[in-house]
Design a protein around this motif. Structure first.
Motif, PDB file in Angstrom:
ATOM      1  N   LEU A 274       8.270  -6.571  -7.261  1.00 22.19           N
ATOM      2  CA  LEU A 274       7.395  -7.051  -6.194  1.00 22.19           C
ATOM      3  C   LEU A 274       6.160  -6.163  -6.054  1.00 22.19           C
ATOM      4  O   LEU A 274       5.027  -6.654  -5.962  1.00 22.19           O
ATOM      5  N   LEU A 275       6.355  -4.858  -6.042  1.00 21.53           N
ATOM      6  CA  LEU A 275       5.241  -3.928  -5.864  1.00 21.53           C
ATOM      7  C   LEU A 275       4.472  -3.687  -7.152  1.00 21.53           C
ATOM      8  O   LEU A 275       3.355  -3.150  -7.117  1.00 21.53           O
ATOM      9  N   GLY A 276       5.073  -4.038  -8.279  1.00 25.20           N
ATOM     10  CA  GLY A 276       4.407  -3.820  -9.549  1.00 25.20           C
ATOM     11  C   GLY A 276       4.316  -2.368  -9.955  1.00 25.20           C
ATOM     12  O   GLY A 276       3.355  -1.952 -10.616  1.00 25.20           O
ATOM     13  N   VAL A 277       5.308  -1.566  -9.566  1.00 31.54           N
ATOM     14  CA  VAL A 277       5.300  -0.137  -9.879  1.00 31.54           C
ATOM     15  C   VAL A 277       6.735   0.344  -9.981  1.00 31.54           C
ATOM     16  O   VAL A 277       7.633  -0.206  -9.337  1.00 31.54           O
ATOM     17  N   GLY A 278       6.972   1.359 -10.832  1.00 31.15           N
ATOM     18  CA  GLY A 278       8.302   1.909 -10.969  1.00 31.15           C
ATOM     19  C   GLY A 278       8.693   2.761  -9.781  1.00 31.15           C
ATOM     20  O   GLY A 278       7.830   3.226  -9.014  1.00 31.15           O
ATOM     21  N   ALA A 279       9.997   2.977  -9.631  1.00 25.07           N
ATOM     22  CA  ALA A 279      10.496   3.731  -8.481  1.00 25.07           C
ATOM     23  C   ALA A 279       9.944   5.150  -8.455  1.00 25.07           C
ATOM     24  O   ALA A 279       9.577   5.672  -7.398  1.00 25.07           O
TER      25      ALA A 279
END
Length: 586
Positions: A274-279
């Motif tokens: 959803l955010l388009g970024v890794g944790a």
């Protein structure tokens, strides 16, 4: 000696350590109630007793008062380790251990030791042979350590070492997120801890001088760094551990765990998409750097109660209902927030459908029914009037429009249902729809061109949805043609339907194009469909465009509207093939 140049420096250093502990306790008092804070205040209280009792005792020569202050020093030593372990357990999200029988036993040892310390003159379990033995100009004392003194220091060392281990484990487990806080607090306990062990073992040239209270000065400085610069009690490991207990990684809905200052602590794989970024890249960054979702700091609920956002997820846009809840530790203490995104795209689509249908039924059907009723009344009153034929014709046309509208509403109802795909010959289906349109508009009005006669046209899809797209695109072009076209010499109705199949590696799609040379679809109606919000239907094509949109949704198709030159509209629908089956050409 150089140390003699500063009078009573051991006393000054010890009192400075106690004053620093008081200062830190005052600084963190505003965080009371957060995980670990109350226990840390207990650590500072014990350290204050330890340092001030020893520092003041170094200035007291009276043996009796000096013995009382020495006992007070031991009281601080005893409870510092217990409180520090309690802090480490709660700060790292293990407050359930604080309530366990094991920790109760640790506290019980502290209470028992306090009683033994208070009654030491009766049994000498802590010390015997107490005497004032000055050095460096202060009233240091010498005595023989009793067995309980060694036990207390041993237990103190184990408790502090356990607390340090918990903090270091947090540092290793959560990477950079809590590195500065945990490292600073863990390191701060080492100088006074080593000094205490050296004192009980009587190591060094001046064994009667205890350096631990003096070494609380660097301890205080490291703790001050953790509190002020690293924002220790705004972002603490309890948030991560509480999030872990919810098993957010196993949930399909995107979930983000936030610290109290609304920075990202953890997110599950769905939230990464959803955010388009890794944790790892998102961790410790402000949440509003990714999404504009307001969080109520006081209650932990999303502002407004009903919060929805529409964002791009991969190639498509999805609508999510956002709910925010307080994240608590086992004690019920508020340690952060969980933000849950529930995919309501289909629900939103149905809301749009109901919204449009309600408007249609309220506006178009009501107005048309009023016209029919009005003309009917006039016919009754003016049965012999010469305009009877015109009124009757109007009634017929309006009645026909109502019937067509009802039929279209039935199509919408069908599209709303969860129909199953069937094996369909796409070329044959499109040809049948075009033939029906020719019967109504004339052979010259609608043409069909199928590109690639050797292509495979049999596929598994929802036939009703594909038929709805073709029928409504053609109908809009035919019904709203104004007779001013440029493709025919007489300016009459002209609609061209083109069908082709495009294969791109493992993916394939049917491409349906409907061209016309009419006046064009009003921009506001196209914008209404593309934005997902219905507006006043000033043009009769409004419902037809919504039917196309919903049918495309049932097929997983994409629809585009473009203007033709010198006039007209081009509607392009791309229908993906899923589990398509080869079929013989006609």
């Amino acid at each position: 000696m150089v140390l003699d140049a500063v009078p009573a420096w051991p006393a000054i250093g010890s009192i400075a350590g106690g004053a620093g502990a008081i200062g830190l306790a005052w600084a963190i008092r505003r965080h009371r109630g957060r995980p670990g804070v109350d226990w840390f205040l207990g650590v500072f209280a014990a350290q204050t007793v330890w340092c001030l009792s020893y520092g003041i005792g170094l200035l007291v020569a009276d043996p009796t008062l000096r013995a009382v202050l020495e006992a007070s020093t031991w009281l601080g030593i005893l409870w510092t380790g217990i409180a520090f372990l309690g802090f480490a357990l709660e700060y790292t999200g293990r407050s359930d251990v604080v309530r366990s029988r094991l920790f109760a036993g640790v506290v019980g040892f502290g209470v028992l030791s306090t009683l033994i310390l208070a009654t030491n003159p009766l049994h000498g379990a802590f010390w015997t042979g107490f005497r004032v033995d000055p050095v460096f100009g202060v009233a240091t004392v010498s005595y023989a350590f009793g067995p309980w003194a060694y036990l207390v220091v041993a237990v103190e060392t184990v408790l502090v070492a356990s607390a340090v281990f918990l903090l270091v484990d947090t540092l290793l487990s959560y990477g950079p997120l809590y590195r500065r806080e945990s490292a600073a607090v863990a390191m701060s306990s080492l100088p006074p801890g080593f000094a205490l062990v050296a004192w009980i073992l009587e190591l060094g040239p001046v064994p009667q001088l205890q350096l631990a209270p003096i070494l609380f000065v660097p301890h205080v400085l490291l703790d001050a760094y953790a509190f002020n610069r690293a924002e220790m009690f705004d972002r603490h490991p309890t948030t991560s551990r509480a999030a872990e207990r919810t098993a957010i990684d196993d949930l399909a809905d995107p979930i983000v765990a936030l610290s109290l200052d609304r920075r990202v602590v953890r997110l599950n794989p769905a939230a990464e998409s959803l955010l388009g970024v890794g944790a790892e890249q998102a961790r410790d960054r402000p949440f509003d750097a990714f999404l504009d979702v307001a969080i109520d700091v006081e209650s932990g609920d999303a502002d407004g109660g009903d919060n929805e956002i529409t964002v791009g997820v991969g190639p498509r846009r999805r609508t999510f209902a956002v709910s925010t809840a307080a994240l608590t530790d086992p004690e019920g203490t508020h340690v952060g927030y969980t933000v849950v995104f529930s995919d309501v795209t289909e629900r939103e689509r149905r809301r749009q459908q109901l919204e449009v249908l309600n408007r249609i039924l309220r506006h178009n059907l009501r107005n048309d029914a009023g016209v029919v009723a009005g003309y009917g009344d006039l016919l009754v009153e003016r049965l012999e009037d010469p305009e009877l034929v015109r009124m009757a014709d109007a009634i017929d046309r309006r009645a026909g429009a109502l019937a067509a509208l009802g039929e279209k509403a039935g199509t919408v109802e069908t599209l709303l249902s969860d129909g199953d795909p069937t094996t369909v010959d796409v070329r044959e289906l499109v040809s049948d729809v075009v033939d029906d349109a020719r019967e109504r508009a004339g052979e010259d009005a609608v043409t069909l061109a199928v590109e690639g006669t050797d292509a495979e046209w049999v596929a598994s899809l929802r036939a009703d949805a594909l038929q709805a797209i073709v029928a409504n695109a053609v109908e809009n072009a035919v019904v709203h043609h104004d007779g001013q076209g440029t493709e025919r010499a007489d300016g009459g109705t002209w609609v061209r339907v083109t069908l082709r199949r495009e294969d791109r590696g493992d993916a394939a799609e049917f491409v349906l194009v409907v061209d016309d040379d009419g006046p064009g679809i009003p921009d506001h109606e196209v914008r209404a469909v593309e934005s997902g919000r219905e507006t006043a239907l000033e043009h009769g094509s409004g419902l037809g465009l919504w039917v196309i949109e919903w049918a495309a949704g049932a097929l997983g198709a994409d629809v585009e509207y473009a203007t033709r030159e010198p006039r007209g509209t081009r509607v392009t629908a791309r229908v993906p093939l899923i589990n398509d089956e080869a079929g013989a050409d006609d």
